[in-house]
Scaffold this motif. Structure first.
Motif, PDB file in Angstrom:
ATOM      1  N   VAL A  42       0.835  -1.199   0.000  1.00 13.30           N
ATOM      2  CA  VAL A  42       0.000   0.000   0.000  1.00 13.30           C
ATOM      3  C   VAL A  42       0.872   1.252   0.000  1.00 13.30           C
ATOM      4  CG1 VAL A  42      -1.692   1.315   1.349  1.00 13.30           C
ATOM      5  CG2 VAL A  42      -1.969  -1.144   1.060  1.00 13.30           C
ATOM      6  N   GLY A  43       1.962   1.244   0.765  1.00 18.66           N
ATOM      7  CA  GLY A  43       2.869   2.392   0.802  1.00 18.66           C
ATOM      8  C   GLY A  43       3.464   2.688  -0.564  1.00 18.66           C
ATOM      9  N   LEU A  44       3.951   1.652  -1.237  1.00 20.44           N
ATOM     10  CA  LEU A  44       4.513   1.849  -2.581  1.00 20.44           C
ATOM     11  C   LEU A  44       3.438   2.291  -3.572  1.00 20.44           C
ATOM     12  CD1 LEU A  44       6.982  -1.158  -2.820  1.00 20.44           C
ATOM     13  CD2 LEU A  44       7.552   1.271  -2.675  1.00 20.44           C
ATOM     14  N   LEU A  45       2.260   1.707  -3.449  1.00 23.13           N
ATOM     15  CA  LEU A  45       1.154   2.101  -4.330  1.00 23.13           C
ATOM     16  C   LEU A  45       0.792   3.570  -4.130  1.00 23.13           C
ATOM     17  CD1 LEU A  45      -0.937   1.031  -6.397  1.00 23.13           C
ATOM     18  CD2 LEU A  45      -2.444   0.639  -4.456  1.00 23.13           C
ATOM     19  N   PHE A  46       0.735   4.008  -2.882  1.00 20.05           N
ATOM     20  CA  PHE A  46       0.431   5.416  -2.605  1.00 20.05           C
ATOM     21  C   PHE A  46       1.499   6.339  -3.185  1.00 20.05           C
ATOM     22  CE2 PHE A  46      -2.613   5.479   1.286  1.00 20.05           C
ATOM     23  CZ  PHE A  46      -3.589   4.870   0.519  1.00 20.05           C
ATOM     24  N   ILE A  47       2.751   5.971  -3.035  1.00 23.28           N
ATOM     25  CA  ILE A  47       3.834   6.823  -3.549  1.00 23.28           C
ATOM     26  C   ILE A  47       3.758   6.915  -5.069  1.00 23.28           C
ATOM     27  CG2 ILE A  47       6.331   7.000  -3.822  1.00 23.28           C
ATOM     28  CD1 ILE A  47       6.542   5.821  -0.959  1.00 23.28           C
ATOM     29  N   ILE A  48       3.581   5.781  -5.726  1.00 23.24           N
ATOM     30  CA  ILE A  48       3.477   5.778  -7.192  1.00 23.24           C
ATOM     31  C   ILE A  48       2.256   6.574  -7.647  1.00 23.24           C
ATOM     32  CG2 ILE A  48       3.070   4.298  -9.199  1.00 23.24           C
ATOM     33  CD1 ILE A  48       4.790   2.155  -7.674  1.00 23.24           C
ATOM     34  N   ALA A  49       1.119   6.345  -7.010  1.00 28.92           N
ATOM     35  CA  ALA A  49      -0.098   7.075  -7.378  1.00 28.92           C
ATOM     36  C   ALA A  49       0.032   8.562  -7.075  1.00 28.92           C
ATOM     37  CB  ALA A  49      -1.299   6.493  -6.645  1.00 28.92           C
ATOM     38  N   LEU A  65       1.738   9.950   2.834  1.00 26.65           N
ATOM     39  CA  LEU A  65       1.089   8.824   3.499  1.00 26.65           C
ATOM     40  C   LEU A  65       1.810   7.518   3.174  1.00 26.65           C
ATOM     41  CD1 LEU A  65      -1.125   7.845   5.336  1.00 26.65           C
ATOM     42  CD2 LEU A  65      -2.635   7.707   3.356  1.00 26.65           C
ATOM     43  N   GLY A  66       2.222   7.353   1.944  1.00 26.43           N
ATOM     44  CA  GLY A  66       2.988   6.166   1.559  1.00 26.43           C
ATOM     45  C   GLY A  66       4.315   6.085   2.295  1.00 26.43           C
ATOM     46  N   LEU A  67       4.983   7.227   2.460  1.00 27.18           N
ATOM     47  CA  LEU A  67       6.252   7.246   3.199  1.00 27.18           C
ATOM     48  C   LEU A  67       6.044   6.897   4.670  1.00 27.18           C
ATOM     49  CD1 LEU A  67       7.975  10.352   1.607  1.00 27.18           C
ATOM     50  CD2 LEU A  67       8.664   7.961   1.390  1.00 27.18           C
ATOM     51  N   VAL A  68       4.945   7.362   5.261  1.00 27.70           N
ATOM     52  CA  VAL A  68       4.646   7.019   6.652  1.00 27.70           C
ATOM     53  C   VAL A  68       4.452   5.517   6.788  1.00 27.70           C
ATOM     54  CG1 VAL A  68       2.912   7.218   8.477  1.00 27.70           C
ATOM     55  CG2 VAL A  68       3.720   9.260   7.321  1.00 27.70           C
ATOM     56  N   LEU A  69       3.723   4.918   5.867  1.00 29.20           N
ATOM     57  CA  LEU A  69       3.490   3.475   5.932  1.00 29.20           C
ATOM     58  C   LEU A  69       4.791   2.692   5.754  1.00 29.20           C
ATOM     59  CD1 LEU A  69       0.150   3.143   3.949  1.00 29.20           C
ATOM     60  CD2 LEU A  69       0.510   2.912   6.411  1.00 29.20           C
ATOM     61  N   PRO A  80      13.571  10.963   9.123  1.00 27.89           N
ATOM     62  CA  PRO A  80      13.096  12.025   8.226  1.00 27.89           C
ATOM     63  C   PRO A  80      11.574  12.163   8.194  1.00 27.89           C
ATOM     64  CG  PRO A  80      14.382  10.385   7.004  1.00 27.89           C
ATOM     65  CD  PRO A  80      14.359   9.970   8.419  1.00 27.89           C
ATOM     66  N   VAL A  81      10.862  11.052   8.289  1.00 25.62           N
ATOM     67  CA  VAL A  81       9.401  11.114   8.252  1.00 25.62           C
ATOM     68  C   VAL A  81       8.869  11.781   9.513  1.00 25.62           C
ATOM     69  CG1 VAL A  81       7.317   9.700   8.323  1.00 25.62           C
ATOM     70  CG2 VAL A  81       9.068   9.218   6.642  1.00 25.62           C
ATOM     71  N   SER A  82       9.414  11.432  10.678  1.00 23.77           N
ATOM     72  CA  SER A  82       8.931  12.069  11.905  1.00 23.77           C
ATOM     73  C   SER A  82       9.272  13.561  11.913  1.00 23.77           C
ATOM     74  CB  SER A  82       9.469  11.369  13.157  1.00 23.77           C
ATOM     75  OG  SER A  82      10.859  11.418  13.208  1.00 23.77           O
ATOM     76  N   SER A  83      10.429  13.932  11.380  1.00 28.40           N
ATOM     77  CA  SER A  83      10.767  15.356  11.281  1.00 28.40           C
ATOM     78  C   SER A  83       9.801  16.089  10.355  1.00 28.40           C
ATOM     79  CB  SER A  83      12.189  15.532  10.754  1.00 28.40           C
ATOM     80  OG  SER A  83      13.123  15.034  11.664  1.00 28.40           O
ATOM     81  N   ALA A  84       9.446  15.452   9.250  1.00 28.20           N
ATOM     82  CA  ALA A  84       8.496  16.065   8.318  1.00 28.20           C
ATOM     83  C   ALA A  84       7.119  16.209   8.953  1.00 28.20           C
ATOM     84  CB  ALA A  84       8.413  15.240   7.034  1.00 28.20           C
ATOM     85  N   ILE A  85       6.709  15.216   9.723  1.00 29.40           N
ATOM     86  CA  ILE A  85       5.414  15.300  10.402  1.00 29.40           C
ATOM     87  C   ILE A  85       5.421  16.466  11.392  1.00 29.40           C
ATOM     88  CG2 ILE A  85       3.842  14.148  12.011  1.00 29.40           C
ATOM     89  CD1 ILE A  85       4.728  11.486  10.721  1.00 29.40           C
ATOM     90  N   ILE A  86       6.509  16.592  12.150  1.00 30.75           N
ATOM     91  CA  ILE A  86       6.614  17.679  13.124  1.00 30.75           C
ATOM     92  C   ILE A  86       6.565  19.033  12.418  1.00 30.75           C
ATOM     93  CG2 ILE A  86       8.172  18.800  14.768  1.00 30.75           C
ATOM     94  CD1 ILE A  86       9.046  15.924  15.589  1.00 30.75           C
ATOM     95  N   ARG A  87       7.338  19.194  11.337  1.00 28.51           N
ATOM     96  CA  ARG A  87       7.322  20.457  10.591  1.00 28.51           C
ATOM     97  C   ARG A  87       5.932  20.754  10.036  1.00 28.51           C
ATOM     98  NH1 ARG A  87      12.140  18.464   8.593  1.00 28.51           N
ATOM     99  NH2 ARG A  87      11.164  17.939   6.622  1.00 28.51           N
TER     100      ARG A  87
END
Length: 102
Positions: A42-49, A65-69, A80-87
């Protein structure tokens, strides 16, 4: 990375993930250990989509959302994902304050 810093990074990611889960409770179910393959797919599908976000229905929102998954199972993505969420949360808070302060 040392073991302590890996644990801190994981705890930080977990805190941010739980904050996101408040808005989408279904996302907590995807954290179950048996869902690793589904999360990756699902994560890869979200990133591609997400790269097709200019099309109707699909959107650029799918990439984060794909990167979070994917970050649930890939420790290198957690910092990096948690930093992006915080920002993103800080930016949203600032925008809300500015909008209400007018």
């Amino acid at each position: 990375m040392t073991q302590d810093s890996e644990k801190r990074t994981r705890r930080r990611f977990d805190r941010q993930f739980h904050q996101l889960a408040r808005f989408a409770p279904w996302i907590e179910k995807l954290r179950s250990p048996g869902w690793a393959l589904a999360r990756a797919a699902v994560g890869l599908l979200f990133i591609i989509a997400g790269f097709l976000g200019f099309l109707p229905i699909l959107g650029f929102w799918m990439i984060p959302l794909g990167l979070v998954l994917l970050a649930i199972d890939i420790p290198a993505l957690q910092a990096p994902v948690s930093s992006a969420i915080i920002r993103g949360r800080r930016r949203l808070s600032t925008l809300r304050r500015n909008r209400n302060g007018r």
